[in-house]
Scaffold this motif. Sequence first.
Motif, PDB file in Angstrom:
ATOM      1  N   GLU A  63       0.887  -1.279  -0.039  1.00 44.34           N
ATOM      2  CA  GLU A  63       0.079   0.056   0.063  1.00 44.34           C
ATOM      3  C   GLU A  63       0.750   1.241   0.106  1.00 44.34           C
ATOM      4  O   GLU A  63       0.241   2.441  -0.032  1.00 44.34           O
ATOM      5  CB  GLU A  63      -0.996  -0.226   1.200  1.00 44.34           C
ATOM      6  CG  GLU A  63      -1.799  -1.109   1.164  1.00 44.34           C
ATOM      7  CD  GLU A  63      -2.992  -1.078   2.200  1.00 44.34           C
ATOM      8  OE1 GLU A  63      -3.598  -0.055   2.664  1.00 44.34           O
ATOM      9  OE2 GLU A  63      -2.722  -2.013   3.249  1.00 44.34           O
ATOM     10  N   LEU A  64       2.106   1.095  -0.139  1.00 49.50           N
ATOM     11  CA  LEU A  64       3.122   2.277  -0.180  1.00 49.50           C
ATOM     12  C   LEU A  64       3.569   2.622  -1.499  1.00 49.50           C
ATOM     13  O   LEU A  64       3.649   1.709  -2.209  1.00 49.50           O
ATOM     14  CB  LEU A  64       4.317   1.895   0.747  1.00 49.50           C
ATOM     15  CG  LEU A  64       4.244   1.550   2.314  1.00 49.50           C
ATOM     16  CD1 LEU A  64       5.364   1.369   2.776  1.00 49.50           C
ATOM     17  CD2 LEU A  64       3.158   2.350   3.098  1.00 49.50           C
ATOM     18  N   LEU A  65       3.994   3.835  -1.697  1.00 44.76           N
ATOM     19  CA  LEU A  65       4.606   4.256  -2.833  1.00 44.76           C
ATOM     20  C   LEU A  65       6.194   4.817  -2.645  1.00 44.76           C
ATOM     21  O   LEU A  65       5.940   5.582  -1.472  1.00 44.76           O
ATOM     22  CB  LEU A  65       3.631   5.173  -3.971  1.00 44.76           C
ATOM     23  CG  LEU A  65       2.255   4.834  -4.136  1.00 44.76           C
ATOM     24  CD1 LEU A  65       1.875   6.039  -5.132  1.00 44.76           C
ATOM     25  CD2 LEU A  65       2.457   3.652  -4.975  1.00 44.76           C
ATOM     26  N   LEU A  66       6.951   4.535  -3.344  1.00 37.97           N
ATOM     27  CA  LEU A  66       8.044   5.156  -3.141  1.00 37.97           C
ATOM     28  C   LEU A  66       8.759   5.929  -4.512  1.00 37.97           C
ATOM     29  O   LEU A  66       8.724   5.055  -5.627  1.00 37.97           O
ATOM     30  CB  LEU A  66       9.217   3.932  -2.872  1.00 37.97           C
ATOM     31  CG  LEU A  66      10.612   4.674  -2.705  1.00 37.97           C
ATOM     32  CD1 LEU A  66      10.710   5.904  -1.688  1.00 37.97           C
ATOM     33  CD2 LEU A  66      11.600   3.264  -2.472  1.00 37.97           C
ATOM     34  N   THR A  67       8.926   7.185  -4.462  1.00 40.90           N
ATOM     35  CA  THR A  67       8.980   7.894  -5.706  1.00 40.90           C
ATOM     36  C   THR A  67      10.244   8.609  -5.419  1.00 40.90           C
ATOM     37  O   THR A  67      10.812   9.190  -4.592  1.00 40.90           O
ATOM     38  CB  THR A  67       7.868   9.100  -5.947  1.00 40.90           C
ATOM     39  OG1 THR A  67       6.524   8.214  -6.281  1.00 40.90           O
ATOM     40  CG2 THR A  67       8.140   9.917  -7.029  1.00 40.90           C
ATOM     41  N   TYR A  68      10.933   8.400  -6.557  1.00 38.13           N
ATOM     42  CA  TYR A  68      12.181   9.247  -7.004  1.00 38.13           C
ATOM     43  C   TYR A  68      12.028  10.434  -7.876  1.00 38.13           C
ATOM     44  O   TYR A  68      11.581  10.063  -9.107  1.00 38.13           O
ATOM     45  CB  TYR A  68      13.443   8.356  -7.524  1.00 38.13           C
ATOM     46  CG  TYR A  68      14.536   9.092  -8.093  1.00 38.13           C
ATOM     47  CD1 TYR A  68      15.588   9.661  -7.166  1.00 38.13           C
ATOM     48  CD2 TYR A  68      14.907   9.163  -9.385  1.00 38.13           C
ATOM     49  CE1 TYR A  68      16.832  10.275  -7.608  1.00 38.13           C
ATOM     50  CE2 TYR A  68      15.912   9.861  -9.916  1.00 38.13           C
ATOM     51  CZ  TYR A  68      16.724  10.490  -9.003  1.00 38.13           C
ATOM     52  OH  TYR A  68      17.828  11.167  -9.431  1.00 38.13           O
ATOM     53  N   CYS A  69      12.175  11.619  -7.636  1.00 42.81           N
ATOM     54  CA  CYS A  69      11.892  12.744  -8.440  1.00 42.81           C
ATOM     55  C   CYS A  69      13.104  13.653  -8.571  1.00 42.81           C
ATOM     56  O   CYS A  69      13.801  14.158  -7.702  1.00 42.81           O
ATOM     57  CB  CYS A  69      10.613  13.301  -8.033  1.00 42.81           C
ATOM     58  SG  CYS A  69      10.442  14.912  -8.895  1.00 42.81           S
ATOM     59  N   VAL A  70      13.358  14.017  -9.854  1.00 43.86           N
ATOM     60  CA  VAL A  70      14.199  15.294 -10.130  1.00 43.86           C
ATOM     61  C   VAL A  70      13.518  16.393 -10.780  1.00 43.86           C
ATOM     62  O   VAL A  70      12.747  16.071 -11.716  1.00 43.86           O
ATOM     63  CB  VAL A  70      15.280  14.832 -10.812  1.00 43.86           C
ATOM     64  CG1 VAL A  70      16.554  16.053 -11.187  1.00 43.86           C
ATOM     65  CG2 VAL A  70      16.210  13.754 -10.252  1.00 43.86           C
ATOM     66  N   SER A  71      13.606  17.582 -10.529  1.00 42.15           N
ATOM     67  CA  SER A  71      13.134  18.699 -10.964  1.00 42.15           C
ATOM     68  C   SER A  71      13.629  19.837 -10.953  1.00 42.15           C
ATOM     69  O   SER A  71      14.694  20.350  -9.928  1.00 42.15           O
ATOM     70  CB  SER A  71      11.348  18.556 -10.758  1.00 42.15           C
ATOM     71  OG  SER A  71      10.556  19.460 -11.753  1.00 42.15           O
ATOM     72  N   VAL A  72      12.786  21.006 -11.356  1.00 45.56           N
ATOM     73  CA  VAL A  72      13.387  22.443 -11.185  1.00 45.56           C
ATOM     74  C   VAL A  72      12.852  23.108  -9.950  1.00 45.56           C
ATOM     75  O   VAL A  72      11.712  22.844  -9.288  1.00 45.56           O
ATOM     76  CB  VAL A  72      13.132  23.173 -12.348  1.00 45.56           C
ATOM     77  CG1 VAL A  72      13.729  22.617 -13.708  1.00 45.56           C
ATOM     78  CG2 VAL A  72      11.522  23.295 -12.808  1.00 45.56           C
ATOM     79  N   ALA A  73      13.354  24.295  -9.773  1.00 46.89           N
ATOM     80  CA  ALA A  73      13.009  24.991  -8.550  1.00 46.89           C
ATOM     81  C   ALA A  73      11.445  25.490  -8.558  1.00 46.89           C
ATOM     82  O   ALA A  73      10.827  25.736  -9.811  1.00 46.89           O
ATOM     83  CB  ALA A  73      13.844  26.499  -8.539  1.00 46.89           C
TER      84      ALA A  73
END
Length: 346
Positions: A63-73
């Motif tokens: 039931e968990l999600l693990l997210t890796y995210c790269v983005s801008v300011a």
Amino acid sequence: MDKTEEGRIKREQPALLFETDTRKMSLKRALEFWQESAGSLYDVNISQPEAFYTTHRTFRLGELLLTYCVSVAQKLSRSNYRVGVDGYDHFEVQFFLAGHWSRQDGRQEAQAAPGDLIIHDAAQAHAGSASDFANLTLFVPRPLLAPLLISPDEQNMRVLVADEPMVGLLRNHVDNLWRALPLLDERQAAALALPTVELIAATLNGVKKEDASRGVSFAQLGQIRHYIDAHALDPHLSPARIAAAFGISLRKLTYLFSSDGGVATYLQKRRLTLARAALRDPGQVRKSIAEIGLEHGFVYAHNFTRAFQRLHGLTPREMRALAQSNWTTGTHESQSWFDRAALWGK
């Protein structure tokens, strides 16, 4: 294909839910994706939209999600109105790998650097600003984590510094998850969900808050909170009854709940939170606002309205109207946020 073969294939489904690199898209489609994903939770203000991109990869652990995210300011804010509209109810447990985050709600200063732990509570308004960043975020449904926490409603926008040993232990665990999940199937990943939630709870309970360094018995406080939560709608529940149930004096009970404004204030907040759920429940649509207020401890409707608006930012009538609008359009909290996230990569 027989059932055995079907079962084997199902078990071998990867834990990866979806992945996206918007640099392979047009800028228009990239911004649309961000509105579908981050914009489903937050009002988003990107510092330089013309330079926007994100790399996004999400795994499911039960039931968990693990997210890796790269983005801008950008700035991301979640208002009381949005909380009332979507009803999403989960915790975000986040580590920045690069970049910085700062609290932007004007109430108090809080900043996070790489390695620090940030907690967001989707059931409460919050706002923050990030530089160009990379982060790892665990999305945890409230029913899994809240029962394990001593202070489940006091975690929003909390920052725990990187050099706390418990924070380091959790950070290493999340990093190891991220490295291992590409190699695991759904069944294997799901087996890691409960130990992960328990470690999150141990970290949040184990690292003292600045305002909780007075020798308070955290274990006893947690037991009393859970007792109140379980009996919140009992009209006979009172500070005296709570104190008697735990064999302590009213004076000690008052001391334990001093950071909440008193045990009566804590009890009222729990009842108002339950009232919000009742107002959003289509099964209770025939009940009047006054009836729901009475069921949640408010004899007078005007007192209910005033207290509800003070906590949730909307009146009970406005909250119900928003919920009814969703029912009419067929979006009655159409899916949990987790179900909605599963559609982004499709």
